[in-house]
Design an enzyme around this catalytic site. Structure first.
Site, PDB file in Angstrom:
ATOM      1  N   LYS A  62       0.971  -0.827  -0.066  1.00 37.35           N
ATOM      2  CA  LYS A  62       0.263  -0.207   0.250  1.00 37.35           C
ATOM      3  C   LYS A  62       1.021   1.054  -0.334  1.00 37.35           C
ATOM      4  CE  LYS A  62      -4.355  -1.198   2.247  1.00 37.35           C
ATOM      5  NZ  LYS A  62      -5.367  -1.577   3.304  1.00 37.35           N
ATOM      6  N   ASN A  83      -4.948   1.865  -2.073  1.00 36.77           N
ATOM      7  CA  ASN A  83      -5.032   1.200  -2.175  1.00 36.77           C
ATOM      8  C   ASN A  83      -5.855   0.507  -3.079  1.00 36.77           C
ATOM      9  OD1 ASN A  83      -8.051   2.369  -0.535  1.00 36.77           O
ATOM     10  ND2 ASN A  83      -8.716   0.797   0.025  1.00 36.77           N
ATOM     11  N   ASP A  98     -10.134   2.797   1.523  1.00 36.65           N
ATOM     12  CA  ASP A  98     -10.119   2.167   3.241  1.00 36.65           C
ATOM     13  C   ASP A  98     -10.643   3.699   4.226  1.00 36.65           C
ATOM     14  OD1 ASP A  98      -8.953  -0.121   2.250  1.00 36.65           O
ATOM     15  OD2 ASP A  98      -7.045   0.627   3.233  1.00 36.65           O
ATOM     16  N   GLY A 122      -2.679  -1.753  16.150  1.00 43.06           N
ATOM     17  CA  GLY A 122      -2.039  -1.711  14.899  1.00 43.06           C
ATOM     18  C   GLY A 122      -1.220  -0.514  14.332  1.00 43.06           C
ATOM     19  N   GLY A 124      -0.098  -0.633  10.941  1.00 41.49           N
ATOM     20  CA  GLY A 124       0.298  -0.854   9.431  1.00 41.49           C
ATOM     21  C   GLY A 124      -0.466   0.215   8.031  1.00 41.49           C
ATOM     22  N   ALA A 126      -3.948  -0.082   7.163  1.00 39.44           N
ATOM     23  CA  ALA A 126      -4.767  -0.123   7.948  1.00 39.44           C
ATOM     24  C   ALA A 126      -5.390   0.954   9.021  1.00 39.44           C
ATOM     25  CB  ALA A 126      -5.634  -1.024   8.096  1.00 39.44           C
TER      26      ALA A 126
END
Length: 427
Positions: A62, A83, A98, A122, A124, A126
């Site tokens: 991404k 994305n 997203d 998280g 990353g 996303a």
């Protein structure tokens, strides 16, 4: 290639299924969408070649696609990840759907972030989109938590010592994703003000995190909706068209119907196997009997297992098999009568399944089956019924009475199953 998804590992992707279904609903002809797995070297060659009209991009590319782009829209620039890419006469433009997908998830479930503390698990690709939505929704505090306490994230120890007052938790990490469905990234019971959990993981249907939130009577939102919403927005970019968001709920209902298991619980001889096979024929879902799976795994009959290892040994194998079965989709699963005695069995089976209690009057149950060591007498059966009945009721999403016409019981289960799925769409 016309359209497709690129990534390193795509074996469990639903993107092709969703994109194809959108094309069918919107009557877009000759819509070709492919899944393309690429390693690092193949990725570089693919992007340089530009042999596509439009692509989706997933882990781990991404951010890696950005140097190949000629232009990025505002969301992609703000998030720093892409994305979706379209190819216009050799010029590549990047988008991030997203953001819209997660925003739809938030709005559709009336999750109010303004003035709230939000924990994002998280750090990353996303995470960036989720953080942008949280800012858009005017969250008061946004705290990113990661195993690596860097790039603006804190570690889990600091989260547990300083942020147990979080109002909302969003999981963007892969923790809890198939096939490792046993894990949750946090223990929701530690959080004193928690009012909502959102998980972008979409397989299993209900992650361990969402399941534990549900058990604690905390609002939970599953990741399937974000997946479908971002796919819808991608399709609009690819085909330069727009259509109503109601298609998201329509496809979500279809996918739940196609993927969700029916788990039958109840006393021995209540009719679970017979009903399960009738449901298999009626719904097109393959039937599995946990007792048969136990026999296959142990390589011996149930009476032999009891004779050699006792009930404890049998229950250990039963739990192993229940965990294996919980990872399946679109099945009818009949459990042994005592599967409900161990909470872990039911916790796992409910991640991908709806539990139906087959309730049959005790005087209609068999008390002399040699394959059922624990119900070999009428007295033993009565005692078993007394002990287990409250557990059947506790774990049942629906109770189906099986005392008379079994065809009517099966129809009752089918109607209940569809009704529960409709409620899940609106949840």
């Amino acid at each position: 290639m016309k359209y497709g998804l690129i990534g390193e590992h795509l074996g469990h992707s639903f993107s092709k299924q969703i994109q194809t279904r959108i094309a069918e609903i919107e009557n877009v002809k000759d819509y070709d969408y492919q899944l393309v797995e690429l390693n690092k070297e193949e990725f570089k060659e693919f992007m340089e070649k530009k042999d596509f009209k439009g692509i989706n991009v997933t882990i781990p590319y991404k951010k890696d696609v950005i140097p190949y782009l000629d232009e990025m829209d505002g969301s992609a620039k703000a998030i720093g990840a892409v994305n979706t890419i379209i190819n216009v006469d050799g010029k590549l433009k990047g988008f991030n759907t997203d953001f819209g997908g997660f925003l739809y998830m938030v709005k559709a479930h009336n999750v109010h972030m303004e003035g709230k503390k939000v924990l994002i698990i998280g750090n990353g690709g996303a995470c960036a989109a989720v953080k942008a939505v949280c800012e858009h929704e005017k969250a008061k505090d946004i705290v990113i938590v990661s195993r690596s306490a860097d790039r603006g994230a804190i570690g889990y120890d600091e989260m547990y010592t300083s942020h147990l007052d979080a109002d909302i938790v969003v999981n963007t990490s892969p923790v809890g994703m198939f096939p490792n469905i046993a894990n949750a990234p946090i223990d929701v019971s530690w959080f004193h003000k928690l009012e909502c959990v959102l998980d972008v993981v979409y397989n299993p249907i209900l992650t361990r995190l969402c399941f534990e939130a549900q058990e604690a009577d905390i609002k939970r939102v599953i990741g399937l909706e974000m997946l479908i919403a971002q796919a819808k927005y991608t399709f609009e970019i690819f085909e330069n068209m727009s259509f109503d968001d109601s298609i998201i709920d329509e496809i979500k209902k279809e996918m739940l119907k196609d993927r969700c298991n029916i788990v039958l619980i109840g006393m021995p001889s209540a009719g679970k196997t017979t009903i399960g096979k009738m449901l298999e024929e009626k719904l097109g879902k393959e039937f599995f009997d946990l007792d048969d799976m136990i026999i296959a795994k142990a390589g011996k009959s149930i009476p032999e297992i009891f004779q050699e290892s006792g009930e404890a040994g049998f229950r250990a194998i039963e739990t192993e098999v229940a965990i294996e079965a919980s990872k399946m989709n679109n099945k009818i699963i009949a459990t042994g009568g005592g599967a409900i005695k161990h909470k872990v069995n039911m916790d796992f089976l409910r991640l991908n399944g709806i539990t139906i209690f087959i309730d049959r009057d005790i005087d209609k149950l068999i008390s002399s089956d040699p394959n059922r060591p624990l119900s070999s007498s009428k007295q033993a059966l009565q005692q078993m019924h007394k002990e287990r009945y409250p557990l059947y009721q506790k774990y049942a999403a629906y109770v189906a009475v099986n005392n008379a016409n079994i065809e009517e019981t099966v129809d009752d289960i089918v109607n209940a199953y569809h009704s529960i799925l409709i409620d899940a769409v609106a949840d």
